[in-house]
Design a protein around this motif. Structure first.
Motif, mmCIF file in Angstrom:
data_model
loop_
_atom_site.group_PDB
_atom_site.id
_atom_site.type_symbol
_atom_site.label_atom_id
_atom_site.label_comp_id
_atom_site.label_asym_id
_atom_site.label_seq_id
_atom_site.Cartn_x
_atom_site.Cartn_y
_atom_site.Cartn_z
ATOM 1 N N LEU A 1 33.548 59.046 43.164
ATOM 2 C CA LEU A 1 33.957 58.817 44.413
ATOM 3 C C LEU A 1 35.455 59.088 44.313
ATOM 4 N N VAL A 2 35.943 59.156 43.662
ATOM 5 C CA VAL A 2 37.511 59.235 44.241
ATOM 6 C C VAL A 2 38.237 59.727 44.208
ATOM 7 N N ASN A 3 37.048 61.414 42.825
ATOM 8 C CA ASN A 3 37.103 62.895 43.063
ATOM 9 C C ASN A 3 36.189 63.312 44.196
ATOM 10 N N LEU A 4 35.035 63.082 44.191
ATOM 11 C CA LEU A 4 34.595 63.552 46.139
ATOM 12 C C LEU A 4 35.343 63.244 46.865
ATOM 13 N N HIS A 5 36.612 61.907 47.383
ATOM 14 C CA HIS A 5 37.103 61.962 48.555
ATOM 15 C C HIS A 5 38.148 63.369 47.995
ATOM 16 N N LEU B 1 39.111 52.304 43.516
ATOM 17 C CA LEU B 1 38.945 53.171 43.856
ATOM 18 C C LEU B 1 40.347 52.711 45.469
ATOM 19 N N PHE B 2 40.250 52.098 45.996
ATOM 20 C CA PHE B 2 40.568 51.585 46.987
ATOM 21 C C PHE B 2 42.087 51.595 47.290
ATOM 22 N N ASN B 3 42.814 52.183 46.287
ATOM 23 C CA ASN B 3 44.067 52.650 46.256
ATOM 24 C C ASN B 3 44.233 54.203 46.515
ATOM 25 N N GLN B 4 43.058 54.782 46.192
ATOM 26 C CA GLN B 4 42.821 56.565 45.711
ATOM 27 C C GLN B 4 41.809 57.110 47.312
ATOM 28 N N ILE B 5 41.089 55.981 48.350
ATOM 29 C CA ILE B 5 40.945 56.232 49.037
ATOM 30 C C ILE B 5 41.299 56.364 50.074
ATOM 31 N N ASP B 6 41.073 56.729 51.761
ATOM 32 C CA ASP B 6 41.040 56.661 52.477
ATOM 33 C C ASP B 6 40.556 54.819 53.863
ATOM 34 N N ILE B 7 40.411 54.471 52.848
ATOM 35 C CA ILE B 7 39.497 53.211 53.339
ATOM 36 C C ILE B 7 40.372 52.596 54.174
ATOM 37 N N PHE B 8 40.079 52.481 55.573
ATOM 38 C CA PHE B 8 41.628 51.054 56.139
ATOM 39 C C PHE B 8 41.520 49.489 55.427
ATOM 40 N N PRO B 9 42.259 49.219 54.833
ATOM 41 C CA PRO B 9 42.800 48.101 54.208
ATOM 42 C C PRO B 9 41.334 47.174 54.832
ATOM 43 N N GLU B 10 41.894 46.485 56.397
ATOM 44 C CA GLU B 10 40.654 45.966 56.958
ATOM 45 C C GLU B 10 39.262 45.889 56.715
ATOM 46 N N ASN B 11 39.047 46.856 56.262
ATOM 47 C CA ASN B 11 37.899 46.872 56.019
ATOM 48 C C ASN B 11 37.168 46.070 54.477
ATOM 49 N N ILE C 1 41.274 32.281 39.696
ATOM 50 C CA ILE C 1 42.642 33.455 39.567
ATOM 51 C C ILE C 1 43.063 34.292 40.530
ATOM 52 N N GLU C 2 44.209 34.877 40.571
ATOM 53 C CA GLU C 2 45.065 34.912 41.041
ATOM 54 C C GLU C 2 44.689 36.891 41.328
ATOM 55 N N ARG C 3 45.242 36.727 43.072
ATOM 56 C CA ARG C 3 44.304 38.116 43.458
ATOM 57 C C ARG C 3 45.468 38.794 42.199
ATOM 58 N N ASP C 4 46.595 39.044 41.857
ATOM 59 C CA ASP C 4 47.271 40.385 41.472
ATOM 60 C C ASP C 4 46.859 40.573 39.758
ATOM 61 N N ALA C 5 46.342 39.115 39.066
ATOM 62 C CA ALA C 5 46.468 39.131 38.138
ATOM 63 C C ALA C 5 45.414 40.710 37.579
ATOM 64 N N LEU C 6 46.078 41.312 36.785
ATOM 65 C CA LEU C 6 44.818 42.309 36.016
ATOM 66 C C LEU C 6 43.910 42.251 35.914
ATOM 67 N N GLN C 7 43.292 41.355 35.795
ATOM 68 C CA GLN C 7 42.013 40.942 35.621
ATOM 69 C C GLN C 7 40.995 40.704 36.263
ATOM 70 N N SER C 8 41.769 40.386 37.904
ATOM 71 C CA SER C 8 41.876 40.086 38.952
ATOM 72 C C SER C 8 40.041 41.799 39.337
ATOM 73 N N TYR C 9 39.023 40.703 39.821
ATOM 74 C CA TYR C 9 37.922 42.574 40.514
ATOM 75 C C TYR C 9 39.028 42.569 41.566
ATOM 76 N N TRP C 10 39.927 41.867 42.455
ATOM 77 C CA TRP C 10 40.890 42.925 43.588
ATOM 78 C C TRP C 10 41.898 43.721 42.998
#
Length: 541
Positions: A71-75, A112-122, A96-105
């Motif tokens: 998906l990142v490559n397609l973007h 994905l999110f940091n590498q595409i143009d999705i709006f953070p509020e979405n 779990i803390e949001r910033d923990a390496l193992q968190s799904y956040w």
């Protein structure tokens, strides 16, 4: 009087007749992931053309890693925009803390999110930092947010070895909604690779419920590797809450996207003679008879005509003769696959032997994913190849530094410092490196990634262990090749997808040695684990 016409013979393909959910099988997890990526991209573009929002339900874990890479490559390469996309993630560990390496956040933003143009509020993910009381209220709000967004257009799922979808463990109600759940011990064990040890894996999680998942307009479930038993149970078995994925049989637009390993237990793959006419090749005969012997817990030579008839193999009897002759044929095939001469027996012509006798000696290359997999996975074969005069080489594909604990490094640092003091060695550079390494370990924070120096020290420890193995077998240091494939060197348990650099390094070693035999050691249970990735790199090379 008219002549009666012959009835038209219907050409019906019954190969997938046992499957209650459509299944699409790909030759690799990468090919399957690319298919799903294109499905998502097509939906996003379709919604963009109508000026509508595209609501995606997203999964985490090892299964969708390649999907997010595609998906990142397609973007980046094909201009796929995510500005009209709203996402809801399936689950999150708790607490779990949001910033923990193992968190799904962290996982979703990293991959994905940091590498595409999705709006953070979405972007929407369950919050693993809340108190239990607040978490329950947040679960209700999560359901309302999904509903307010118009429902999920496409839900991506993985599957656990116990059949869980999201973190809906066996026994979860079909009517369940987003909620706080207790994790099954098997799930915690399977996910322990993300953490330093099993004790650090959270015992609870927040997950969308089965009812929430079933409301999605379309569902794509992905599965790779040794998930075959639960895939067959979910697709061909009865609908039961004890196998949560089986409930997807009740969805009217669900597709399982799997690789060949995950398809291994489907009737059309495992027992194709039950789904229609097949060609009875020697390989197919062996497979059918061995499968029957294992099922009945009987020796191959003890199988009877009754056994063949009762297990759907009467056609084989008709085509190939009586049970006795077939049993002998399969017995000889099994016998000829066993040898004490893995490199071939020199100057001896043995019909049916699994390896040729010439040339002798052979150049043999063992690919070891970690610096100990050569001796763990095939130690006996390794030693026999050397003892029987072959030129044996080992390609250690990764440094294996993640498996070295901080305590072990501290012990070796103390030894190094003590060694210098004991013998009066004055090496300012090494003294500085050792001092900085000890200081880092002493102040290392939870989830902090090791410095390059620490990773190098850990890799050196593993390299010494590997050389010790080779010396024990009798293989010289020159035959130990430390490849240090780049995909592994992330400093974390989670690895990058392999690239051309990994393949080039492997090709270089193959061209240098020109081996007559190549062995790949490893456990392929996790398709995104180091062993499977290393095998894929070898096959690609």
């Amino acid at each position: 009087m008219s002549t009666p016409t012959k009835p038209h013979k219907l050409n019906i393909d019954l190969i997938d007749s046992f499957e209650k959910i459509p299944v699409k099988i790909f030759d690799s997890s990468d090919a399957g992931s690319l298919f799903v990526a294109h499905e998502i991209a097509a939906l996003i573009k379709e919604k963009q053309a109508k000026n509508e929002k595209c609501v995606l339900g997203l999964a985490t874990g090892s299964t969708p890693l390649r999907l997010y890479t595609h998906l990142v490559n397609l973007h980046k390469n094909e201009g796929l925009s995510f500005k009209n996309v709203i996402t809801f993630n399936l689950d999150e560990y708790y607490p779990i803390e949001r910033d923990a390496l193992q968190s799904y956040w962290s996982y979703m933003h990293r991959h994905l999110f940091n590498q595409i143009d999705i709006f953070p509020e979405n972007i929407h993910l369950p919050n693993g930092e809340l108190s239990k009381e607040d978490a329950k209220k947040a679960c209700e709000a999560y359901e309302q947010m999904i509903e307010s967004a118009g429902g999920i257009d496409l839900q991506i799922l993985g599957i656990g070895t116990n059949g869980h979808i999201g973190f809906n463990e066996p026994g979860s109600s079909i009517f369940s909604k987003t909620r706080l759940v207790s994790l099954d011990n098997s799930t915690r064990i399977n996910n322990a690779y993300e953490f330093q040890n099993i004790s650090e894996v959270p015992r609870m999680a927040i997950t969308m419920g089965i009812s929430t998942i079933l409301k999605a307009k379309k569902i794509l479930l992905m599965a790779w590797g040794l998930k075959a038993p639960i895939i067959a149970k979910s697709v061909e078995g009865a609908v039961t809450e004890q196998t949560p994925a089986s409930i997807l049989q009740q969805h009217n637009n669900c597709l399982f996207v799997i690789d060949e390993s995950a398809a291994a237990e489907l009737t059309r793959i495992k027992l194709p003679w039950l789904t229609g006419e097949i060609e009875w090749t020697a390989k197919m005969i062996k497979r059918a008879v061995v499968n029957m012997a294992l099922k009945l817990n009987k020796p191959v030579l003890s199988l009877t005509t009754h056994d063949y008839n009762e297990n759907g193999l009467s056609d084989l009897l008709v085509e190939k003769g009586d049970a006795y002759d077939i049993n002998l044929q399969v017995y000889y095939m099994l016998r000829d696959s066993i040898t004490g001469w893995p490199g071939g027996k020199p100057d001896t012509d043995i019909p049916g032997h699994p390896e040729r006798s010439k040339p002798y000696p052979k150049t043999c290359l063992i690919f070891s994913p970690h610096p100990d997999d050569d001796i763990i996975s095939m130690g006996g074969t390794f030693m026999r190849l050397h003892d029987q005069g072959h030129d044996v080489h080992v390609g250690y594909q990764t440094s294996g530094n993640i498996a070295v604990t901080d305590e072990f490094v501290t012990r070796f640092l103390d030894f190094a410092v003590g060694f210098e003091n004991q013998f009066g060695i004055d090496n300012k550079k090494s003294e500085q490196i050792l001092s900085e390494a000890k200081h880092f370990l002493a102040s290392k924070k939870k989830n902090e990634i090791d410095t390059p120096e620490i990773r190098a020290i850990k890799g050196l420890i593993r390299r010494c262990e590997a050389r010790a193995t080779c010396r024990y077998v009798g293989v010289g240091d020159a035959n130990a090749h430390f490849m240090n494939l780049p995909f592994y060197e992330t400093g974390t348990i989670e690895k990058n997808p392999y690239t051309e650099k990994d393949i080039d390094i492997t090709i270089e070693l193959l061209q240098k040695l020109k081996p007559h035999q190549v062995y790949c050691a490893g456990d392929l249970a996790d398709p995104h684990g180091t062993h499977k990735v290393c095998l894929d790199i070898v096959l690609e090379s």
